[in-house]
Design an enzyme around this catalytic site. Structure first.
Site, PDB file in Angstrom:
ATOM      1  N   ASP A  62       6.327  10.297   2.301  1.00 50.65           N
ATOM      2  CA  ASP A  62       4.951  10.649   1.538  1.00 50.65           C
ATOM      3  C   ASP A  62       5.267  10.672   0.012  1.00 50.65           C
ATOM      4  OD1 ASP A  62       4.011  10.247   4.056  1.00 50.65           O
ATOM      5  OD2 ASP A  62       3.567  12.444   4.206  1.00 50.65           O
ATOM      6  N   TYR A 191      -9.209  17.641   5.071  1.00 56.98           N
ATOM      7  CA  TYR A 191      -8.669  18.726   5.895  1.00 56.98           C
ATOM      8  C   TYR A 191      -7.992  19.658   4.744  1.00 56.98           C
ATOM      9  CZ  TYR A 191      -4.270  16.048   5.415  1.00 56.98           C
ATOM     10  OH  TYR A 191      -3.294  15.229   4.934  1.00 56.98           O
ATOM     11  N   TYR A 193      -5.129  22.882   4.364  1.00 64.48           N
ATOM     12  CA  TYR A 193      -4.126  23.927   4.882  1.00 64.48           C
ATOM     13  C   TYR A 193      -4.600  25.311   4.115  1.00 64.48           C
ATOM     14  CZ  TYR A 193      -0.966  20.813   7.478  1.00 64.48           C
ATOM     15  OH  TYR A 193      -0.665  19.841   8.286  1.00 64.48           O
ATOM     16  N   ARG A 256      -7.111  14.985  13.830  1.00 68.12           N
ATOM     17  CA  ARG A 256      -5.705  15.151  14.587  1.00 68.12           C
ATOM     18  C   ARG A 256      -5.345  16.482  14.715  1.00 68.12           C
ATOM     19  NH1 ARG A 256      -0.641  12.572  10.751  1.00 68.12           N
ATOM     20  NH2 ARG A 256       1.124  13.588  11.928  1.00 68.12           N
ATOM     21  N   TYR A 364      -1.326   4.518  11.975  1.00 69.07           N
ATOM     22  CA  TYR A 364      -2.470   4.811  11.328  1.00 69.07           C
ATOM     23  C   TYR A 364      -3.429   3.678  11.372  1.00 69.07           C
ATOM     24  CZ  TYR A 364      -1.124   9.447   9.274  1.00 69.07           C
ATOM     25  OH  TYR A 364      -0.523  10.449   8.724  1.00 69.07           O
ATOM     26  N   GLU A 379      -1.648  -0.040  10.908  1.00 72.81           N
ATOM     27  CA  GLU A 379      -0.003  -0.139  10.667  1.00 72.81           C
ATOM     28  C   GLU A 379       0.615  -0.658  12.082  1.00 72.81           C
ATOM     29  OE1 GLU A 379       0.442   3.744   7.586  1.00 72.81           O
ATOM     30  OE2 GLU A 379       0.842   3.907   9.680  1.00 72.81           O
TER      31      GLU A 379
END
Length: 405
Positions: A62, A191, A193, A256, A364, A379
């Protein structure tokens, strides 16, 4: 005779259940070269054009994402012809990497908004969570010619999130498509955190938890707002609009999770807040979870269910829309991408068994609809799900037959 017919029908179903749609590779990992990850897909009916997006990375990590890339697909002579890979060089901030493509099409202005996040240098998500110091920016570019050209980047971080960003360890959009609701509201799934507790006086985070939410616009993308967090632990998500028999909208979120099953929630306020999140027991997640895609679509007239009355107690969960969802189906690892159908979206137990559209390593995915057909960008690979990003098409009738519901 009846036994023979049943046997033939069973064999026919079994054979069909094992079929997989033909794949077209759009982005392929290069030996000693770039890796492509994180697919996003939309179909623009005004131009009869697909836009397929992905991240280009120098390695699979990532933190080594670089830029977004795109291919345009159009129907020609009975097949889809794809443009060469185009680098979206304007979708960036200086010294930042670009991640998580999330496109949405605004119908009235005929504008494609491509949302993404820009993250400083090689700062990892884990480092932001541990330190509580967000390095992610909320950004978008636009296209008014169906993806042929793109605007400069607009950074919404300060104007939309503002001072609340101090409580966000990090965040991202999607990945995958956004939607425009019947009332015109644009929805970008996202999303965060969220830092629930810090240690004073040192100020480092003690308790950080992921929550799905939405960014939304009611003025065709001129201004944007951020919705409330889903209370249950939830991460990467996509959203879909469900219409009940009174034509009232309900925004559905599928997110998720790291707890073995997907998280679902409904919003009666078009994404401003979500109520009663729950664990979807028929939608499994591997240990660390994986992104998935969800679409809503009108109940087909041929089903005989579109005209059922809302006050019929036997059809209390019926709606004018159904849901379709794609995700790896294995409980232990990312493999065997499946498509699920839900004819009763308000029921917590409405999902069918999956139809496997890619046997083997799968990651994904993102889906879009055109007419009675669906397309999925996923993917996949022989040994690893990061080997390529492939495009497949299938019909609604295929899903109904394969899911046997």
């Amino acid at each position: 005779m009846k036994g023979m017919i049943d046997s033939m029908a069973s064999k026919s179903y079994a054979e069909f259940h094992q079929t997989q749609p033909a794949k077209t590779s759009l982005f392929r990992q290069q030996k000693n070269g770039p890796t492509y990850r994180i697919p996003a897909l939309i179909y623009i009916s005004d131009a009869q054009t697909f836009l397929a997006f992905a991240e280009e990375r120098s390695t699979p990590r990532d933190s080594d994402a670089k830029v977004l890339v795109m291919r345009r697909g159009s129907h020609q002579n009975g097949s889809i012809q794809w443009s060469p890979v185009q680098t979206l060089s304007s979708a960036c901030l200086p010294d930042h990497r670009t991640m998580n493509p999330c496109p949405v099409y605004e119908r009235k202005s005929k504008t494609v908004f491509l949302f993404f996040v820009s993250i400083l240098g090689n700062t990892t998500e884990e480092r932001q969570i541990v330190t509580g110091r967000n390095q992610s920016h909320l950004c978008y570019v636009t296209s008014t010619d169906y993806g042929l050209s793109w605007s400069k980047t607009t950074d919404l971080t300060n104007s939309v999130i503002g001072d609340e960003i101090t409580n966000w360890a990090t965040f991202a959009v999607g990945p995958g498509h956004g939607i425009q609701m019947k009332n015109g509201r644009l929805i970008i799934p996202a999303y965060v955190y969220y830092i629930h507790y810090r240690c004073f006086p040192f100020y480092f985070p003690l308790y950080v938890k992921p929550h799905a939410l939405s960014f939304y616009s009611d003025d065709r993308g001129i201004t944007w707002n951020v919705g409330e967090k889903i209370s249950m632990s939830s991460c990467e998500c996509e959203m879909a609009e469900i219409l009940d028999h009174a034509d009232q909208s309900h925004l559905y979120c599928n997110a998720r999770s790291t707890h073995g099953h997907r998280v679902e929630a409904l919003s009666q306020s078009n994404g401003a807040a979500f109520d009663k999140p729950h664990s979807a027991q028929k939608l499994v997640e591997a240990h660390f979870g994986c992104q998935g895609s969800v679409l809503s679509f009108p109940v087909p007239e041929s089903s005989g269910e579109e005209g059922k009355k809302q006050n019929d107690s036997s059809t209390q969960f019926d709606t004018k829309t159904w849901l379709v969802y794609s995700h790896p189906t294995d409980k232990k690892k990312r493999k065997d991408l499946g498509v699920y159908l839900n004819k009763t979206p308000f029921s917590t137990n409405g999902w069918s068994q999956p139809w496997i559209i890619n046997k083997g390593p799968s990651g994904y995915s993102d889906m879009t609809q055109y007419g009675q057909n669906f397309a999925c960008l996923m993917e996949c690979g022989e040994k690893s799900e990061i080997e390529e990003i492939a495009f497949v098409e299938f019909k609604l009738s295929d899903v109904i037959c394969a899911c046997n519901v």
